[in-house]
Design an enzyme around this catalytic site. Structure first.
Site, short mmCIF file in Angstrom:
data_model
loop_
_atom_site.label_atom_id
_atom_site.label_comp_id
_atom_site.label_asym_id
_atom_site.label_seq_id
_atom_site.Cartn_x
_atom_site.Cartn_y
_atom_site.Cartn_z
N MET A 30 0.85 -1.42 0.23
CA MET A 30 -0.12 0.16 0.02
C MET A 30 1.00 1.33 0.24
SD MET A 30 -3.38 -0.85 2.01
CE MET A 30 -2.66 -0.81 3.74
N GLY A 31 2.01 1.05 -0.21
CA GLY A 31 3.09 2.12 -0.63
C GLY A 31 3.54 3.10 1.33
N GLY A 36 11.07 -2.36 5.52
CA GLY A 36 10.32 -4.01 5.57
C GLY A 36 10.59 -3.94 4.22
N HIS A 37 9.26 -2.77 3.32
CA HIS A 37 9.04 -3.64 2.06
C HIS A 37 10.07 -3.79 0.87
CE1 HIS A 37 5.68 -0.69 3.61
NE2 HIS A 37 5.07 -1.79 3.26
N GLY A 145 4.91 -10.62 3.91
CA GLY A 145 5.46 -10.11 4.82
C GLY A 145 5.02 -11.48 6.26
#
Ligand code: AMP
Length: 272
Positions: A30-31, A36-37, A145
């Site tokens: 979701m940006g 983490g992303h 994740g």
């Protein structure tokens, strides 16, 4: 890196890769991307011929009182991070759904507890958007994740039940240097809330280090160690069914959500 905003363009690209037999890796988000992303993006980069990242703040997974309109956004910064992490195609649709969209994808049983009990429509929204994204991107593998552990198990069930032929790969939970689980929502925390939120991972790691086999004993110790405005749940569960267990005698998961003002923070650790 190519930026694609049109649903049709994304689908055409995906079909051409499919005809070429390419291994397509996918990381939906979701940006407002953090480490983490980008860790997930880098891990998928290493195992994909073509790597797609999507950014879409999905209205279907927000409840009526939740933070959809104030969800943090940074499209330019996100694009730079995706490019640096090795993304080939960044799919950022303005609108993902046709105006007469009629379908809901609903996973039973494991969606009713924990996050599902606090956010009744949430997992239908997640399963539906991921199903549509899978149709548009046609990935061979997608990474989710373990930060959102229940979401990962729900989507793994969906892909298996519907024989989607997409490998669902778990990505490691990435923490800030001080141990707080990274989340786009951490920006909402005041300095004092953020300091108190460090009690969350400390409580979980304390529970993990204990030798007592009783889940109740470890949960009581965890609750004691948490400094928050309220714990929505702290449980020790089977890693697949997400059913709570009484005795810690095998690899399990300790899952936790606590509130700081209106912000809900999720965390979890492997235990046992
Ligand atoms: P979101 O943008 O919050 O929907 O997250 C997109 C993906 O990144 C999901 O698969 C999340 O589980 C994952 N993710 C978010 N935060 C973290 C984190 N701290 N560590 C690992 N993965 C994460």
């Amino acid at each position: 890196m190519r930026i694609v905003q049109s649903v049709d363009e994304m689908h055409d690209l995906a079909l051409s890769w499919r005809r070429q037999g390419r291994e397509v890796g996918f990381v939906p988000t979701m940006g407002y991307l953090h480490r983490g992303h980008t860790t997930l993006i880098e891990l998928m980069r290493a195992r994909s011929e073509v790597l797609v990242v999507s950014i879409y703040v999905n209205p279907l997974q927000f409840g009526p009182t939740e933070d959809l309109t104030r969800y943090p956004r940074d499209p330019e910064g996100d694009a730079a991070k995706c490019a640096a992490a090795g993304c080939d195609v960044l799919f950022m649709p303005n609108n993902l759904y046709p105006s007469d969209f009629r379908t809901t994808v609903s996973v039973r049983d494991i969606t009713t507890r924990w996050e599902g009990a606090h956010r009744p429509t949430h997992f239908d929204g997640v399963a539906t958007v991921v199903c549509r994204l899978f149709g548009l991107v046609q990935p061979t593998a997608a990474m989710f994740g373990e930060k959102d552990y229940q979401q990962y198990t729900v989507l793994r069930s969906m892909a298996r039940d519907l024989a989607m032929g997409i490998e669902i790969v778990p990505g490691p939970l990435v923490r800030d240097e001080d141990g707080l689980a990274l989340s786009s929502r951490n920006v909402y925390l005041s300095p004092d809330q953020r300091r108190r939120a460090l009690s969350l991972h400390r409580a979980l790691f304390q529970m993990r280090a204990m030798t007592d086999r009783s889940a109740a004993v470890r949960i009581a110790a965890g609750l004691e160690a948490i400094d928050s405005d309220g714990v929505d749940y702290l449980a020790i569960v089977d890693p697949d069914s997400l059913e709570p267990v009484d005795i810690i005698d095998r690899p399990l998961r300790a899952i936790l959500v606590a509130r700081y003002g209106s912000v809900r923070l999720l965390d979890n650790v492997a235990i046992g």
